[in-house]
Motif scaffolding. Structure first.
Motif, mmCIF file in Angstrom:
data_model
loop_
_atom_site.group_PDB
_atom_site.id
_atom_site.type_symbol
_atom_site.label_atom_id
_atom_site.label_comp_id
_atom_site.label_asym_id
_atom_site.label_seq_id
_atom_site.Cartn_x
_atom_site.Cartn_y
_atom_site.Cartn_z
ATOM 1 N N GLY A 1 0.823 -1.201 0.000
ATOM 2 C CA GLY A 1 0.000 0.000 0.000
ATOM 3 C C GLY A 1 0.856 1.248 0.000
ATOM 4 O O GLY A 1 2.081 1.198 0.089
ATOM 5 N N GLY A 2 0.214 2.407 -0.071
ATOM 6 C CA GLY A 2 0.941 3.666 -0.059
ATOM 7 C C GLY A 2 1.754 3.860 -1.315
ATOM 8 O O GLY A 2 1.520 3.226 -2.342
ATOM 9 N N GLY A 3 2.771 4.742 -1.245
ATOM 10 C CA GLY A 3 3.606 5.018 -2.396
ATOM 11 C C GLY A 3 4.670 3.963 -2.571
ATOM 12 O O GLY A 3 4.896 3.120 -1.705
ATOM 13 N N ILE A 4 5.350 4.022 -3.714
ATOM 14 C CA ILE A 4 6.436 3.086 -3.972
ATOM 15 C C ILE A 4 7.540 3.284 -2.954
ATOM 16 O O ILE A 4 8.138 2.350 -2.454
ATOM 17 N N SER A 5 7.829 4.542 -2.638
ATOM 18 C CA SER A 5 8.823 4.846 -1.629
ATOM 19 C C SER A 5 8.116 5.406 -0.402
ATOM 20 O O SER A 5 7.161 6.181 -0.518
ATOM 21 N N HIS A 6 8.557 4.987 0.766
ATOM 22 C CA HIS A 6 7.962 5.528 1.985
ATOM 23 C C HIS A 6 8.376 6.976 2.205
ATOM 24 O O HIS A 6 7.737 7.698 2.945
ATOM 25 N N THR A 7 9.481 7.377 1.595
ATOM 26 C CA THR A 7 9.887 8.772 1.620
ATOM 27 C C THR A 7 9.877 9.300 0.197
ATOM 28 O O THR A 7 10.203 8.570 -0.740
ATOM 29 N N PRO A 8 9.503 10.570 0.010
ATOM 30 C CA PRO A 8 9.456 11.104 -1.351
ATOM 31 C C PRO A 8 10.804 10.991 -2.052
ATOM 32 O O PRO A 8 11.849 11.284 -1.477
ATOM 33 N N ILE A 9 10.765 10.524 -3.300
ATOM 34 C CA ILE A 9 11.996 10.415 -4.088
ATOM 35 C C ILE A 9 12.129 11.675 -4.929
ATOM 36 O O ILE A 9 11.297 11.940 -5.788
ATOM 37 N N THR A 10 13.135 12.481 -4.628
ATOM 38 C CA THR A 10 13.359 13.710 -5.380
ATOM 39 C C THR A 10 14.550 13.510 -6.302
ATOM 40 O O THR A 10 15.547 12.896 -5.940
ATOM 41 N N VAL A 11 14.399 14.028 -7.514
ATOM 42 C CA VAL A 11 15.480 13.934 -8.503
ATOM 43 C C VAL A 11 15.755 15.344 -8.977
ATOM 44 O O VAL A 11 15.197 15.809 -9.953
ATOM 45 N N SER A 12 16.594 16.038 -8.248
ATOM 46 C CA SER A 12 16.814 17.439 -8.594
ATOM 47 C C SER A 12 18.283 17.825 -8.563
ATOM 48 O O SER A 12 18.683 18.773 -9.225
ATOM 49 N N ASN A 13 19.072 17.116 -7.796
ATOM 50 C CA ASN A 13 20.478 17.473 -7.670
ATOM 51 C C ASN A 13 21.350 16.419 -8.348
ATOM 52 O O ASN A 13 21.575 15.340 -7.819
ATOM 53 N N TRP A 14 21.813 16.790 -9.528
ATOM 54 C CA TRP A 14 22.582 15.822 -10.301
ATOM 55 C C TRP A 14 24.065 15.851 -9.958
ATOM 56 O O TRP A 14 24.844 15.057 -10.482
ATOM 57 N N GLY A 15 24.484 16.786 -9.124
ATOM 58 C CA GLY A 15 25.912 16.976 -8.859
ATOM 59 C C GLY A 15 26.583 15.724 -8.329
ATOM 60 O O GLY A 15 27.687 15.367 -8.757
ATOM 61 N N ALA A 16 25.922 15.048 -7.368
ATOM 62 C CA ALA A 16 26.532 13.851 -6.779
ATOM 63 C C ALA A 16 26.710 12.764 -7.827
ATOM 64 O O ALA A 16 27.714 12.038 -7.825
ATOM 65 N N GLY A 17 25.735 12.666 -8.746
ATOM 66 C CA GLY A 17 25.833 11.651 -9.795
ATOM 67 C C GLY A 17 27.000 11.928 -10.727
ATOM 68 O O GLY A 17 27.744 11.015 -11.092
ATOM 69 N N PHE A 18 27.169 13.212 -11.113
ATOM 70 C CA PHE A 18 28.304 13.556 -11.977
ATOM 71 C C PHE A 18 29.620 13.268 -11.270
ATOM 72 O O PHE A 18 30.575 12.758 -11.856
ATOM 73 N N SER A 19 29.672 13.605 -9.975
ATOM 74 C CA SER A 19 30.896 13.379 -9.201
ATOM 75 C C SER A 19 31.214 11.886 -9.101
ATOM 76 O O SER A 19 32.362 11.470 -9.291
ATOM 77 N N ASP A 20 30.182 11.078 -8.804
ATOM 78 C CA ASP A 20 30.398 9.632 -8.693
ATOM 79 C C ASP A 20 30.804 9.032 -10.034
ATOM 80 O O ASP A 20 31.636 8.116 -10.089
ATOM 81 N N PHE A 21 30.201 9.550 -11.081
ATOM 82 C CA PHE A 21 30.573 9.046 -12.408
ATOM 83 C C PHE A 21 32.052 9.305 -12.684
ATOM 84 O O PHE A 21 32.765 8.430 -13.178
ATOM 85 N N TRP A 22 32.503 10.519 -12.339
ATOM 86 C CA TRP A 22 33.898 10.848 -12.618
ATOM 87 C C TRP A 22 34.841 9.997 -11.767
ATOM 88 O O TRP A 22 35.895 9.564 -12.233
ATOM 89 N N LYS A 23 34.445 9.756 -10.512
ATOM 90 C CA LYS A 23 35.282 8.926 -9.631
ATOM 91 C C LYS A 23 35.409 7.502 -10.183
ATOM 92 O O LYS A 23 36.438 6.852 -10.009
#
Length: 645
Positions: free
Chosen positions: A224-246
């Protein structure tokens, strides 16, 4: 050479061809995001339309679809936890765990960029490898090809899950499902129980949808409820770019693994993705995060799967041997336009060769950019009750499954395999090895049979086979050495043990039932196998004998550890029963009435929608489902009692 490079680019920039390329990308992205449909369904849908275009435009449309499927399915894998294709299972495991921790943007960013790099690597390799890869590929005989597939299957079995016995048993179960139907080496139809439906074996789409899609939908509907119990926000791509470079070197290595997997016909993205995922585990010092949200697992799997699907074109263009199902459809399109792949194609049609390279490169970059743009909007879907999303999702699965043979057997098999996947999930049997085993069963059988016919058992001592086998043997010897050295001191540091997956609770009753059913199935199959020709028994024997021993061992453990479940809140069996009743109702009275009933139940009973919005939304979903039937040129199921659809 340069003149052909630029003339091909000039040809591709023609407005009609660009429109065809982007149209193919759009279809590929949509089908990539729909669990279980994937690239094969996308190019199948496009195939009738390309003949209205010129040869370059039609082929560009197919390539646009193929090139972005493994990029867009990252969205579904991370946000919903349901892999858009079998090769995205590692991304679903690691990415969805990160999404639940509020790091969806990080997972998606790494996934999109890795997929783009994989696509570009595939395009570059396609450019430089075609003139020189012929002799290399010709060096591989059927023994080496069999060993490649075996290594991929073993990696899938040993890397996922905490119990190696359950992983290998699941792989044997997948191989067993894969050998149902016609034998490739003799005139036998195996394990069909006299059913016409099983004469062609199981459909990959239905197996993937059942084991993963339906099983996950059951769990989420029950929660029941949402797929995630906490809202999933996709707004800050910086960490993804950083992890990709690492992890850029890991992505490159994974892409090379994927490219090599694409070189080998029929190994495909599933096997190479798991090999790359295994490489990520073995090359990571702290393995404790794998299965709980490890970004390196996403980087490796996404880098490999997109590279593989593009590198699939190498054997397709060199030897007319398609590297995968989507490449097979592309090969058919080439024949239809009057092109005959082979070494001469490089000299006779250089513009076409470079147009293929430009098409996959452009699609990889633009596809990743579009995914970055649309994902924040799509992420909002995780905040609404899953019943609202499950309604179209389950019905699309039904439509997708029904396209296999357009018989009720597709529907029954979808929910039957869904029940199997659901039981495997709760018994902590990893489902990915079963899917990989199913995919590899057919090519492994062909290679195994040919190896024995040509070389006897001496092929086991071929240098190439021994080198490829060392991918398993050397780590196994090292692990045994570490276990002996640390015996009595600490827990062995094997990949399978450190993968502490966040799986569902191991329900003892389900473990007992599943082990018993699988043991009975293996035992019966061995008995039935005695009536087959000797050539038809080779591959099933590889799956059934070890599978029976392992399932009996797991049955013994289930009996020994059995304790009645006290989980009174365990609602999932009810959801499963509802879906089974829905399948029976489809067979009895047709598609319309049961589907309306299922929609009302999901929207009002499970999602608690208000009356008017619920009715409007349900009508829209119902209309889209009927539209899909029309687009796919199929008819909805007709009830045997009513004669109505």
């Amino acid at each position: 050479m340069l003149e052909h490079v630029f003339s091909a680019l000039d040809a591709l920039t023609d407005p009609v061809r660009l429109l065809a390329l982007f149209g193919g990308m759009l279809v590929g992205m949509v089908f990539g995001m729909l669990p279980g449909l994937g690239g094969v369904a996308a190019v199948s849908i496009l195939l009738p339309f390309i003949y209205y275009l010129d040869d370059f435009s039609g082929l560009a449309m197919l390539l646009g679809a193929v090139s972005v499927v493994y990029t867009s399915d990252t969205i579904t894998s991370v946000l919903l936890g349901a892999p858009g294709s079998p090769a995205s299972a590692p991304t679903a495991i690691e990415g969805h765990a990160l999404a639940k921790q509020g790091e969806a943007a990080r997972a998606l960013g790494v996934g999109f960029l890795s997929s783009m790099v994989g696509g570009l690597m595939g395009a570059v390799i396609l450019l430089v490898a075609i003139p020189v890869a012929g002799p290399i590929v010709l060096m591989l005989g059927t023994p080496e090809l069999f060993m490649f597939a075996f290594v991929g299957l073993f990696f899938a079995s040993s890397m996922i899950g905490k119990d190696l016995a359950k992983g290998i048993a699941a792989a044997c179960l997948g191989l067993f499902l894969g050998v149902v139907g016609p034998a490739s080496a003799a005139a036998d139809f195996r394990f069909t129980f006299g059913q016409v439906y099983l004469l062609d074996g199981f459909s990959l789409t239905i197996v993937a949808l059942g084991l993963f899609g339906v099983a996950e939908a059951i769990s989420m509907l029950a929660a029941g409820g949402g797929i995630s119990h906490t809202p999933i926000t996709v707004s800050n791509w910086g960490a993804g770019f950083s992890d990709f470079w690492k992890n850029r070197w890991l992505v490159l290595r994974a892409s090379i693994i994927g490219v090599f997997g694409g070189f080998v016909p029929a190994v495909g993205a599933s096997a190479s993705t798991w090999v790359a995922y295994g490489h990520a585990i073995r090359s990571t010092k702290d393995k404790s995060k794998f299965g709980k949200g490890e970004i390196r697992g996403i980087a490796a799997s996404e880098g490999a799967n997109n590279a593989t699907v593009i590198a699939d074109l190498v054997p397709t263009l060199l030897f007319s041997v398609p590297g995968g199902p989507a490449a097979a459809i592309f090969l058919g399109a080439l024949f239809s336009f009057g092109y005959y792949p082979g070494p001469r194609m490089i000299s006779q049609n250089p513009d076409l060769m470079f147009l293929i390279v430009w098409s996959v490169a452009l699609s990889s970059v633009v596809g990743a950019a579009i995914c970055f743009a649309i994902t924040p909007t799509l992420a909002k879907l995780t905040r609404i009750p899953f019943g609202i999303i499950a309604a179209p999702l389950i019905l699309i699965m039904v439509v997708g499954a029904y396209q296999a043979t357009s018989t009720m057997g597709d529907i029954f098999m979808l929910f039957g395999l869904g029940a199997l996947g659901w039981m495997m999930k709760h018994a902590e049997w990893p489902r990915a090895p079963a899917l990989v085993g199913f995919v590899l069963a057919s090519p492994m059988e062909q290679y195994f049979w040919l190896s024995n016919q040509i070389h006897g058992w001496s092929w086991l001592l071929r240098p190439g086979v021994l080198i490829i086998a060392s991918f398993i043997a050397i780590p196994a010897i090292l692990n045994i050495y570490r276990w002996l050295r640390n015996r009595g001191k600490a827990k062995a540091d094997t990949a399978a043990e450190v993968l502490n997956l966040p799986a569902a609770e191991d329900h003892k009753t389900i473990s007992l039932i599943l082990s018993g059913l699988v043991s009975i199935a293996f035992a019966y199959a061995i008995w039935e196998m005695t009536g087959f020709n000797a050539s038809s028994r080779l591959m099933p024997s590889l799956a059934l004998y070890p599978g029976l021993l392992l399932s009996l061992w797991l049955l013994y453990r289930a009996i020994r550890d059995y304790a009645p479940s006290t989980g009174s809140q365990f609602k999932e069996p009810l959801i499963l029963i509802v879906l089974v009743v829905y399948a029976v109702a489809l067979w009895a009275i047709g598609f319309t009435i049961p589907t309306i009933g299922l929609l009302l139940w999901m929207l009002f009973a499970r999602a608690s929608m208000r009356l008017v919005p619920g009715l409007i939304y349900g009508a829209v979903v119902f209309g889209i489902v009927w539209l899909l039937f029309n687009v796919l040129r199929g008819d909805a199921p007709v009830g045997v009692l009513t004669g109505l659809s």
